[in-house]
Scaffold this motif. Sequence first.
Motif, PDB file in Angstrom:
ATOM      1  N   TRP A  56     -12.220 -16.699   3.078  1.00  0.00           N
ATOM      2  CA  TRP A  56     -11.461 -17.881   2.690  1.00  0.00           C
ATOM      3  C   TRP A  56     -10.010 -17.480   2.408  1.00  0.00           C
ATOM      4  O   TRP A  56      -9.758 -16.449   1.813  1.00  0.00           O
ATOM      5  CB  TRP A  56     -12.024 -18.485   1.397  1.00  0.00           C
ATOM      6  N   GLY A  57      -9.091 -18.319   2.826  1.00  0.00           N
ATOM      7  CA  GLY A  57      -7.691 -18.116   2.497  1.00  0.00           C
ATOM      8  C   GLY A  57      -7.062 -19.444   2.132  1.00  0.00           C
ATOM      9  O   GLY A  57      -7.241 -20.430   2.832  1.00  0.00           O
ATOM     10  N   MET A  58      -6.345 -19.478   1.030  1.00  0.00           N
ATOM     11  CA  MET A  58      -5.671 -20.698   0.599  1.00  0.00           C
ATOM     12  C   MET A  58      -4.254 -20.343   0.183  1.00  0.00           C
ATOM     13  O   MET A  58      -4.062 -19.379  -0.570  1.00  0.00           O
ATOM     14  CB  MET A  58      -6.429 -21.332  -0.571  1.00  0.00           C
ATOM     15  N   ALA A  59      -3.312 -21.087   0.695  1.00  0.00           N
ATOM     16  CA  ALA A  59      -1.893 -20.871   0.389  1.00  0.00           C
ATOM     17  C   ALA A  59      -1.476 -19.439   0.706  1.00  0.00           C
ATOM     18  O   ALA A  59      -0.678 -18.838  -0.002  1.00  0.00           O
ATOM     19  CB  ALA A  59      -1.607 -21.211  -1.072  1.00  0.00           C
ATOM     20  N   GLY A  60      -2.054 -18.890   1.769  1.00  0.00           N
ATOM     21  CA  GLY A  60      -1.688 -17.547   2.198  1.00  0.00           C
ATOM     22  C   GLY A  60      -2.330 -16.431   1.390  1.00  0.00           C
ATOM     23  O   GLY A  60      -1.976 -15.270   1.536  1.00  0.00           O
ATOM     24  N   ILE A  61      -3.255 -16.784   0.521  1.00  0.00           N
ATOM     25  CA  ILE A  61      -3.885 -15.777  -0.339  1.00  0.00           C
ATOM     26  C   ILE A  61      -5.384 -15.776  -0.077  1.00  0.00           C
ATOM     27  O   ILE A  61      -6.043 -16.802  -0.077  1.00  0.00           O
ATOM     28  CB  ILE A  61      -3.644 -16.102  -1.836  1.00  0.00           C
ATOM     29  N   GLN A  62      -5.914 -14.568   0.151  1.00  0.00           N
ATOM     30  CA  GLN A  62      -7.342 -14.414   0.378  1.00  0.00           C
ATOM     31  C   GLN A  62      -8.082 -14.622  -0.951  1.00  0.00           C
ATOM     32  O   GLN A  62      -7.677 -14.087  -1.984  1.00  0.00           O
ATOM     33  CB  GLN A  62      -7.646 -13.033   0.942  1.00  0.00           C
ATOM     34  N   ARG A  63      -9.157 -15.402  -0.889  1.00  0.00           N
ATOM     35  CA  ARG A  63      -9.959 -15.629  -2.101  1.00  0.00           C
ATOM     36  C   ARG A  63     -10.655 -14.319  -2.458  1.00  0.00           C
ATOM     37  O   ARG A  63     -11.271 -13.672  -1.622  1.00  0.00           O
ATOM     38  CB  ARG A  63     -10.984 -16.725  -1.844  1.00  0.00           C
TER      39      ARG A  63
END
Length: 67
Positions: A56-63
């Motif tokens: 998962w990645g959100m806003a360029g950051i990997q969860r």
Amino acid sequence: MKTDSFMIIEITMFPGRTAGQKKALIECVTSKLVDRLSIDSTDVFIVINEPANENWGMAGIQRAEKK
């Protein structure tokens, strides 16, 4: 027998739900379709996808994985 109303529903969610929670989700979605849209329950096929947190990645950051 499947009808023209047959549907496949894919649900993608973060990992961590119990088998009981997933069962309740499947029952709830199916029940709502039956009650509100008169879809036969045999025409509802649900797949739950739970990609690992590392996928998962959100806003360029990997969860991050839980530690």
